[in-house]
Enzyme design. Sequence first.
Site, PDB file in Angstrom:
ATOM      1  N   CYS A 116     -22.813  14.180  15.252  1.00  0.00           N
ATOM      2  CA  CYS A 116     -24.216  13.941  15.623  1.00  0.00           C
ATOM      3  C   CYS A 116     -24.472  14.331  17.079  1.00  0.00           C
ATOM      4  N   ASP A 155     -23.945  -6.611  34.574  1.00  0.00           N
ATOM      5  CA  ASP A 155     -24.612  -5.461  35.174  1.00  0.00           C
ATOM      6  C   ASP A 155     -24.371  -5.231  36.671  1.00  0.00           C
ATOM      7  N   CYS A 202     -32.460  11.890  34.914  1.00  0.00           N
ATOM      8  CA  CYS A 202     -32.794  10.873  33.914  1.00  0.00           C
ATOM      9  C   CYS A 202     -34.046  10.070  34.304  1.00  0.00           C
ATOM     10  N   CYS A 221     -29.110  12.436  20.179  1.00  0.00           N
ATOM     11  CA  CYS A 221     -29.533  11.937  21.499  1.00  0.00           C
ATOM     12  C   CYS A 221     -29.529  13.069  22.534  1.00  0.00           C
ATOM     13  N   CYS A 262     -33.163  14.254  24.490  1.00  0.00           N
ATOM     14  CA  CYS A 262     -33.438  13.968  25.903  1.00  0.00           C
ATOM     15  C   CYS A 262     -34.337  15.058  26.486  1.00  0.00           C
ATOM     16  N   CYS A 317     -36.355   4.277  30.029  1.00  0.00           N
ATOM     17  CA  CYS A 317     -36.567   5.285  28.980  1.00  0.00           C
ATOM     18  C   CYS A 317     -35.689   4.923  27.791  1.00  0.00           C
ATOM     19  N   CYS A 331     -19.507   8.721  16.720  1.00  0.00           N
ATOM     20  CA  CYS A 331     -20.673   9.612  16.670  1.00  0.00           C
ATOM     21  C   CYS A 331     -20.479  10.798  15.729  1.00  0.00           C
ATOM     22  N   CYS A 333     -31.151   7.392  17.703  1.00  0.00           N
ATOM     23  CA  CYS A 333     -29.793   7.119  17.236  1.00  0.00           C
ATOM     24  C   CYS A 333     -29.817   6.434  15.867  1.00  0.00           C
ATOM     25  N   CYS A 364     -33.204   8.461  24.138  1.00  0.00           N
ATOM     26  CA  CYS A 364     -31.880   8.771  23.578  1.00  0.00           C
ATOM     27  C   CYS A 364     -31.327   7.613  22.753  1.00  0.00           C
TER      28      CYS A 364
HETATM   29  C1  B12 Z   1     -25.408   2.893  36.909  1.00  0.00           C
HETATM   30  C2  B12 Z   1     -26.051   2.423  35.622  1.00  0.00           C
HETATM   31  C3  B12 Z   1     -27.141   3.142  35.140  1.00  0.00           C
HETATM   32  C4  B12 Z   1     -27.532   4.497  35.700  1.00  0.00           C
HETATM   33  C5  B12 Z   1     -26.504   5.551  35.190  1.00  0.00           C
HETATM   34  C6  B12 Z   1     -26.256   5.428  33.670  1.00  0.00           C
HETATM   35  C7  B12 Z   1     -24.907   5.929  33.184  1.00  0.00           C
HETATM   36  N1  B12 Z   1     -24.886   6.371  31.953  1.00  0.00           N
HETATM   37  O1  B12 Z   1     -23.921   5.874  33.885  1.00  0.00           O
HETATM   38  C8  B12 Z   1     -28.991   4.660  35.165  1.00  0.00           C
HETATM   39  C9  B12 Z   1     -29.959   4.118  36.199  1.00  0.00           C
HETATM   40  C10 B12 Z   1     -29.411   6.093  34.806  1.00  0.00           C
HETATM   41  C11 B12 Z   1     -28.959   3.724  33.966  1.00  0.00           C
HETATM   42  C12 B12 Z   1     -29.813   3.851  32.897  1.00  0.00           C
HETATM   43  C13 B12 Z   1     -29.792   3.016  31.780  1.00  0.00           C
HETATM   44  N2  B12 Z   1     -29.093   1.876  31.656  1.00  0.00           N
HETATM   45 CO1  B12 Z   1     -27.709   1.314  32.934  1.00  0.00          CO
HETATM   46  N3  B12 Z   1     -26.198   0.748  33.936  1.00  0.00           N
HETATM   47  C14 B12 Z   1     -25.573   1.276  34.954  1.00  0.00           C
HETATM   48  C15 B12 Z   1     -24.348   0.419  35.317  1.00  0.00           C
HETATM   49  C16 B12 Z   1     -24.724  -0.433  36.526  1.00  0.00           C
HETATM   50  C17 B12 Z   1     -23.064   1.203  35.614  1.00  0.00           C
HETATM   51  C18 B12 Z   1     -22.759   2.380  34.647  1.00  0.00           C
HETATM   52  C19 B12 Z   1     -21.548   3.224  35.111  1.00  0.00           C
HETATM   53  O2  B12 Z   1     -20.478   2.712  35.369  1.00  0.00           O
HETATM   54  N4  B12 Z   1     -21.712   4.571  35.234  1.00  0.00           N
HETATM   55  C20 B12 Z   1     -20.616   5.391  35.724  1.00  0.00           C
HETATM   56  C21 B12 Z   1     -20.312   6.685  34.969  1.00  0.00           C
HETATM   57  C22 B12 Z   1     -18.878   7.121  35.254  1.00  0.00           C
HETATM   58  O3  B12 Z   1     -20.516   6.592  33.590  1.00  0.00           O
HETATM   59  P1  B12 Z   1     -20.880   7.889  32.654  1.00  0.00           P
HETATM   60  O4  B12 Z   1     -21.377   9.046  33.344  1.00  0.00           O
HETATM   61  O5  B12 Z   1     -21.797   7.382  31.604  1.00  0.00           O
HETATM   62  O6  B12 Z   1     -19.462   8.337  32.104  1.00  0.00           O
HETATM   63  C23 B12 Z   1     -19.026   8.086  30.811  1.00  0.00           C
HETATM   64  C24 B12 Z   1     -17.824   8.828  30.541  1.00  0.00           C
HETATM   65  O7  B12 Z   1     -16.927   8.506  31.567  1.00  0.00           O
HETATM   66  C25 B12 Z   1     -17.338   8.166  29.283  1.00  0.00           C
HETATM   67  N5  B12 Z   1     -15.944   8.491  28.981  1.00  0.00           N
HETATM   68  C26 B12 Z   1     -15.244   9.517  29.452  1.00  0.00           C
HETATM   69  N6  B12 Z   1     -14.039   9.558  28.938  1.00  0.00           N
HETATM   70  C27 B12 Z   1     -13.938   8.536  28.111  1.00  0.00           C
HETATM   71  C28 B12 Z   1     -12.888   8.148  27.305  1.00  0.00           C
HETATM   72  C29 B12 Z   1     -13.034   7.003  26.530  1.00  0.00           C
HETATM   73  C30 B12 Z   1     -11.917   6.572  25.671  1.00  0.00           C
HETATM   74  C31 B12 Z   1     -14.263   6.273  26.549  1.00  0.00           C
HETATM   75  C32 B12 Z   1     -14.450   5.052  25.733  1.00  0.00           C
HETATM   76  C33 B12 Z   1     -15.317   6.704  27.375  1.00  0.00           C
HETATM   77  C34 B12 Z   1     -15.141   7.846  28.136  1.00  0.00           C
HETATM   78  O8  B12 Z   1     -17.541   6.800  29.574  1.00  0.00           O
HETATM   79  C35 B12 Z   1     -18.533   6.676  30.598  1.00  0.00           C
HETATM   80  C36 B12 Z   1     -19.561   5.720  30.136  1.00  0.00           C
HETATM   81  O9  B12 Z   1     -20.444   6.332  29.228  1.00  0.00           O
HETATM   82  C37 B12 Z   1     -24.164  -0.443  34.023  1.00  0.00           C
HETATM   83  C38 B12 Z   1     -23.699  -1.886  34.261  1.00  0.00           C
HETATM   84  C39 B12 Z   1     -22.224  -1.982  34.557  1.00  0.00           C
HETATM   85  N7  B12 Z   1     -21.893  -2.669  35.624  1.00  0.00           N
HETATM   86  O10 B12 Z   1     -21.422  -1.460  33.818  1.00  0.00           O
HETATM   87  C40 B12 Z   1     -25.586  -0.436  33.385  1.00  0.00           C
HETATM   88  C41 B12 Z   1     -25.694  -0.322  31.864  1.00  0.00           C
HETATM   89  C42 B12 Z   1     -24.798   0.815  31.422  1.00  0.00           C
HETATM   90  N8  B12 Z   1     -27.082   0.096  31.652  1.00  0.00           N
HETATM   91  C43 B12 Z   1     -27.641  -0.379  30.601  1.00  0.00           C
HETATM   92  C44 B12 Z   1     -28.916  -0.004  30.107  1.00  0.00           C
HETATM   93  C45 B12 Z   1     -29.552  -0.913  29.066  1.00  0.00           C
HETATM   94  C46 B12 Z   1     -29.533   1.164  30.562  1.00  0.00           C
HETATM   95  C47 B12 Z   1     -30.749   1.876  29.939  1.00  0.00           C
HETATM   96  C48 B12 Z   1     -30.728   1.887  28.419  1.00  0.00           C
HETATM   97  C49 B12 Z   1     -32.070   1.225  30.451  1.00  0.00           C
HETATM   98  C50 B12 Z   1     -33.327   1.950  29.962  1.00  0.00           C
HETATM   99  N9  B12 Z   1     -33.776   1.722  28.736  1.00  0.00           N
HETATM  100  O11 B12 Z   1     -33.903   2.691  30.703  1.00  0.00           O
HETATM  101  C51 B12 Z   1     -30.616   3.307  30.548  1.00  0.00           C
HETATM  102  C52 B12 Z   1     -29.828   4.231  29.616  1.00  0.00           C
HETATM  103  C53 B12 Z   1     -29.614   5.631  30.118  1.00  0.00           C
HETATM  104  C54 B12 Z   1     -28.339   6.220  29.506  1.00  0.00           C
HETATM  105  N10 B12 Z   1     -28.498   7.070  28.518  1.00  0.00           N
HETATM  106  O12 B12 Z   1     -27.237   5.862  29.950  1.00  0.00           O
HETATM  107  C55 B12 Z   1     -26.689  -1.306  29.853  1.00  0.00           C
HETATM  108  C56 B12 Z   1     -26.161  -0.547  28.647  1.00  0.00           C
HETATM  109  C57 B12 Z   1     -25.873  -1.380  27.410  1.00  0.00           C
HETATM  110  C58 B12 Z   1     -25.170  -0.522  26.384  1.00  0.00           C
HETATM  111  N11 B12 Z   1     -25.457  -0.768  25.113  1.00  0.00           N
HETATM  112  O13 B12 Z   1     -24.409   0.348  26.702  1.00  0.00           O
HETATM  113  C59 B12 Z   1     -25.586  -1.612  30.965  1.00  0.00           C
HETATM  114  C60 B12 Z   1     -24.180  -1.791  30.437  1.00  0.00           C
HETATM  115  C61 B12 Z   1     -26.075  -2.900  31.660  1.00  0.00           C
HETATM  116  C62 B12 Z   1     -25.756  -4.154  30.839  1.00  0.00           C
HETATM  117  N12 B12 Z   1     -24.897  -5.013  31.340  1.00  0.00           N
HETATM  118  O14 B12 Z   1     -26.240  -4.385  29.759  1.00  0.00           O
HETATM  119  N13 B12 Z   1     -27.957   2.806  34.088  1.00  0.00           N
HETATM  120  S1  SF4 Z   2     -27.608   9.628  18.486  1.00  0.00           S
HETATM  121 FE1  SF4 Z   2     -26.196   7.864  18.406  1.00  0.00          FE
HETATM  122  S2  SF4 Z   2     -24.663   8.422  16.851  1.00  0.00           S
HETATM  123 FE2  SF4 Z   2     -25.751  10.293  17.423  1.00  0.00          FE
HETATM  124  S3  SF4 Z   2     -24.476  11.209  19.052  1.00  0.00           S
HETATM  125 FE3  SF4 Z   2     -26.041   9.969  20.051  1.00  0.00          FE
HETATM  126  S4  SF4 Z   2     -25.088   7.965  20.356  1.00  0.00           S
HETATM  127 FE4  SF4 Z   2     -23.856   9.057  18.843  1.00  0.00          FE
HETATM  128  S1  SF4 Z   3     -32.761   7.604  29.208  1.00  0.00           S
HETATM  129 FE1  SF4 Z   3     -34.264   9.242  28.725  1.00  0.00          FE
HETATM  130  S2  SF4 Z   3     -34.039  10.778  30.360  1.00  0.00           S
HETATM  131 FE2  SF4 Z   3     -32.240   9.395  30.457  1.00  0.00          FE
HETATM  132  S3  SF4 Z   3     -30.665  10.404  29.235  1.00  0.00           S
HETATM  133 FE3  SF4 Z   3     -31.770   9.055  27.839  1.00  0.00          FE
HETATM  134  S4  SF4 Z   3     -33.438  10.324  26.965  1.00  0.00           S
HETATM  135 FE4  SF4 Z   3     -32.647  11.383  28.755  1.00  0.00          FE
END
Ligand code: B12
Ligand code: SF4
Ligand code: SF4
Length: 330
Positions: A214, A126, A241, A217, A221, A267, A211, A274, A270
């Site tokens: 679907c 992380d 978020c 999520c 949200c 939260c 996915c 799933c 989302c």
């Molecule tokens: C910053 C961060 C956050 C931020 C931003 C989240 C985000 N989605 O980026 C905030 C604070 C909002 C957050 C929230 C949460 N987080 Co967080 N977070 C991180 C962190 C530190 C970095 C994530 C990152 O790099 N974001 C950067 C941007 C670029 O990502 P993005 O917008 O999602 O862009 C996507 C697209 O680029 C996509 N994409 C685009 N083109 C392509 C092409 C291909 C081929 C693929 C595969 C993907 C792809 O991939 C990206 C990833 O989804 C990681 C830990 C780490 N070091 O990796 C944990 C991490 C992602 N978090 C985690 C968790 C548990 C959460 C929460 C569930 C906690 C909670 N219950 O509240 C929430 C979930 C919210 C959500 N829906 O994402 C876990 C997720 C585990 C998992 N199963 O994925 C991680 C991995 C920590 C860990 N080591 O376990 N988080």
């Molecule tokens: S709810 Fe789960 S399976 Fe459906 S689009 Fe979201 S991540 Fe994919």
């Molecule tokens: S963690 Fe909650 S507010 Fe953030 S994207 Fe998921 S449903 Fe939306």
Amino acid sequence: MIEAAVVKSIAVELGFAACGIAKAERLPESEYPLEEWLARGYNADMQYMERNIEMRRDPRLLVEGARSVISLLVLYKSDRVMEGRGKIAQYAYGEDYHERLKRMMYSLMALIKERYPDFEGRPFVDTAPISDRHWAVRAGLGWIGRNTLFVHPRYGSYCFLGEIVTTSTVDCYDTPMELSVEDETHSGLIADPQPTTCISPKQDSSMNCGCGSCRLCLDACPNKAITIMESGAPMLDARRCTSYNTIENRADRLPDELDTRGYAYGCDICQMVCPYNRHAPASFHLDDQRKAELESLTNSDDIVFSGFTKHSAMSRIKYWQWRRNVDICK
Ligand code: B12
Ligand code: SF4
Ligand code: SF4
């Protein structure tokens, strides 16, 4: 050189749900569009995401001489959840996952070293500039879902991710999971193929994603925080978020329009909708005592809150943030 099968079997014995190994390489912009995410301001005030961008893309800049990335999964789905006002996301119900994963990864490294004395590695979970989700995808463990989280076909997204970056090479590398769109159960990878709502006969993005059509999520949200890009890739705007606002936001006041649905820390909305999570096994037992303790936090004072959250992921926030969050819970 280390043997992948040996590492994976030790990992499973130690309690990791899954383990995959990828070559340490640079993640291209098309796979990890970090700059675009930053340019849109989606990182909100998380300035740490603007630092070490090239290192975040390339683990060889994080660990000198890195050759392989061992990706590891630990599950956390709870057998029951908090309800009402002042809810805490499931990932924070138990022990701080940073501590738990680091401990497990150090044990794994010690056992690998017993077998391969030349083995050297560094564990990350992380907090380091490395994208945990992308390495889990590269290591063939699953895909990135539309909720932007890593999804394992059997265990869903309620999993923590960590990785050991090592200078050792491996006899057999994993590659991203092939998700066949013709086969609704994705080549039988899904043990219980019930999430049929989730699987469409046609993949609607170029991403290797399970996915299908679907959108549960995205629709669930309450803050419409996830956008689907033209490429089909999902991106999360942290400013909207609840998870960002209740954990990372240090402002005295949270946005008035934020709809937390009762969440005061993180939260899960989302993830709860799933289909892959609905069918995943629970791995955490929320007993009556722990549930009561978590629920009583809404009325706690500074001392009780700090003591209780000391070894929890909730230690990320201060008491004043907790009070602010509880106060705006809808
Ligand atoms: C910053 C961060 C956050 C931020 C931003 C989240 C985000 N989605 O980026 C905030 C604070 C909002 C957050 C929230 C949460 N987080 Co967080 N977070 C991180 C962190 C530190 C970095 C994530 C990152 O790099 N974001 C950067 C941007 C670029 O990502 P993005 O917008 O999602 O862009 C996507 C697209 O680029 C996509 N994409 C685009 N083109 C392509 C092409 C291909 C081929 C693929 C595969 C993907 C792809 O991939 C990206 C990833 O989804 C990681 C830990 C780490 N070091 O990796 C944990 C991490 C992602 N978090 C985690 C968790 C548990 C959460 C929460 C569930 C906690 C909670 N219950 O509240 C929430 C979930 C919210 C959500 N829906 O994402 C876990 C997720 C585990 C998992 N199963 O994925 C991680 C991995 C920590 C860990 N080591 O376990 N988080
Ligand atoms: S709810 Fe789960 S399976 Fe459906 S689009 Fe979201 S991540 Fe994919
Ligand atoms: S963690 Fe909650 S507010 Fe953030 S994207 Fe998921 S449903 Fe939306």
